[in-house]
Design an enzyme around this catalytic site. Structure first.
Site, PDB file in Angstrom:
ATOM      1  N   LYS A 114      62.670  31.853  63.122  1.00  0.00           N
ATOM      2  CA  LYS A 114      63.519  32.537  64.094  1.00  0.00           C
ATOM      3  C   LYS A 114      64.035  33.876  63.580  1.00  0.00           C
ATOM      4  O   LYS A 114      64.156  34.837  64.340  1.00  0.00           O
ATOM      5  CB  LYS A 114      64.688  31.632  64.506  1.00  0.00           C
ATOM      6  CG  LYS A 114      64.248  30.450  65.354  1.00  0.00           C
ATOM      7  CD  LYS A 114      65.423  29.648  65.878  1.00  0.00           C
ATOM      8  CE  LYS A 114      64.951  28.515  66.765  1.00  0.00           C
ATOM      9  NZ  LYS A 114      66.063  27.737  67.322  1.00  0.00           N
ATOM     10  N   LYS A 197      52.393  25.293  70.708  1.00  0.00           N
ATOM     11  CA  LYS A 197      53.314  24.320  71.303  1.00  0.00           C
ATOM     12  C   LYS A 197      53.934  24.876  72.582  1.00  0.00           C
ATOM     13  O   LYS A 197      54.235  26.073  72.671  1.00  0.00           O
ATOM     14  CB  LYS A 197      54.421  24.007  70.282  1.00  0.00           C
ATOM     15  CG  LYS A 197      55.454  23.003  70.757  1.00  0.00           C
ATOM     16  CD  LYS A 197      56.493  22.787  69.664  1.00  0.00           C
ATOM     17  CE  LYS A 197      57.633  21.900  70.150  1.00  0.00           C
ATOM     18  NZ  LYS A 197      58.664  21.706  69.115  1.00  0.00           N
ATOM     19  N   LYS A 200      59.980  27.196  75.352  1.00  0.00           N
ATOM     20  CA  LYS A 200      60.671  28.231  76.129  1.00  0.00           C
ATOM     21  C   LYS A 200      60.763  29.535  75.359  1.00  0.00           C
ATOM     22  O   LYS A 200      60.786  30.614  75.938  1.00  0.00           O
ATOM     23  CB  LYS A 200      62.087  27.758  76.488  1.00  0.00           C
ATOM     24  CG  LYS A 200      62.125  26.703  77.577  1.00  0.00           C
ATOM     25  CD  LYS A 200      61.837  27.289  78.936  1.00  0.00           C
ATOM     26  CE  LYS A 200      62.060  26.265  80.040  1.00  0.00           C
ATOM     27  NZ  LYS A 200      61.757  26.802  81.372  1.00  0.00           N
TER      28      LYS A 200
END
Length: 334
Positions: A114, A197, A200
């Site tokens: 991230k 995968k 969102k």
């Protein structure tokens, strides 16, 4: 004999759960409430580790909770609550942060992923300590089992390490949880990029099947899903990742084994197969969408249901934190 306790959470970071959330988490939560002492939370504290609009967070927290109830979680059989409604989560997280090494926290792959996406200078300290708050979520309720995806295994290992470290230093306090992973649904992938995968944060809208989406758009997404060369419906992860993903989805939604599906569609081509996958998705999501809309139409009742869950969760959390405060050496409050 007491039931084993299970704890898991889901982030309110979108306006709908997607198919991966449903198969990989929510559906198994519903099943586990029959056999376990089940605690499930909407983890809004985790949601603010990245920039979040306040109104969106409030709305999405209710939408997430409504979907959990609509999917089959029963407030009589499960403790369903919002994370920020139980203040002990953050208090225990601070204690655990003080037991965690910088290198240990820095090795967490999700932070690396991230922070690489947002830029390390933009990554918050909250994002860095996210796995430690997650450990507090679990240890606070003395959970025996934690349903997790394969990408969360490292965080559960950290949870066990921190629980064991606290127990060794301050005395036996925490239950060390074990992972609970459903192998057959941990690989639901993006419809437009079947090597990635379904997510969102990284998938395109066309690659995600949203639980609250209307039937028309859902059907279009399935029919336009990326397929592979040839026209045979075969399960071959390397050679036919798109068809393999659709087979996995249909098998998970209908309960039909993949070999049986392959035999059923022999010689029929992709068109008929995709129509049937779309129908399975629609039949699964339609009742959940309808019940969610009904729950969201009565916010007062939804908030009341969450308050009941928070009260139950708080009773357990307060007991754990009373032990923690005493063993760490904090002065009691008179």
């Amino acid at each position: 004999m007491a039931r084993p306790r299970v704890l898991s959470g889901i982030q309110p970071t979108a306006d709908s759960f997607h198919l991966g959330n449903y198969l990989g988490a929510v559906r198994q939560w519903v099943t586990m409430q029959e056999t376990h002492d089940a605690f499930y939370c909407v983890v809004d504290l985790h949601a603010i580790t990245v920039p979040t609009e306040p109104d969106a967070l409030r709305r999405r927290s209710r939408v997430a909770a409504a979907q959990l109830f609509a999917a089959g979680l029963d407030p009589e059989r499960s403790t369903v609550f919002v994370q920020s409604h139980v203040r002990e989560h953050t208090e225990l997280a601070w204690v655990l942060i003080c037991l965690t090494g910088m290198g240990e926290a820095g090795r967490m792959t999700q932070f690396k992923d991230k922070s690489a996406k947002f830029g390390e200078s933009a990554a918050s300290v909250g994002l860095f300590t996210y796995p430690i708050l997650q450990a507090a979520d679990i240890l606070l309720y003395q959970a025996n089992l934690v349903p997790v995806g394969a990408d969360q295994k490292q965080h559960l290992e950290l949870t066990r390490d921190l629980g064991q470290r606290f127990n060794h230093r301050f005395g036996d306090t925490f239950t060390l949880p074990d992972p609970y992973i459903l192998k057959e649904v941990e690989k639901i992938t993006d419809l437009q990029d079947p090597t990635a995968k379904m997510s969102k944060s990284s998938s395109s809208p066309a690659g995600i099947l949203d639980v609250l989406e209307q039937p028309g758009p859902l059907r279009k997404k399935v029919m336009r899903a990326v397929t592979d060369t040839g026209s045979e419906v075969l399960f071959d992860e390397a050679g036919k990742p798109g068809i393999s993903n659709l087979l996995r989805i249909q098998s998970a939604l209908t309960g039909t084994p993949i070999p049986e599906l392959v035999a059923r569609y022999e010689g029929q081509g992709y068109g008929t197969f995709k129509k049937d996958v779309a129908e399975a998705v629609e039949q699964t999501f339609a009742p959940i969408r309808e019940r969610t809309e009904k729950l969201l139409a009565d916010e007062k009742e939804l908030d009341r249901m969450l308050a009941i869950g928070a009260e139950r969760a708080s009773a357990v959390a307060k007991e754990t934190m009373a032990q923690v405060r005493d063993r760490v050496g904090f002065l009691p409050k008179l």
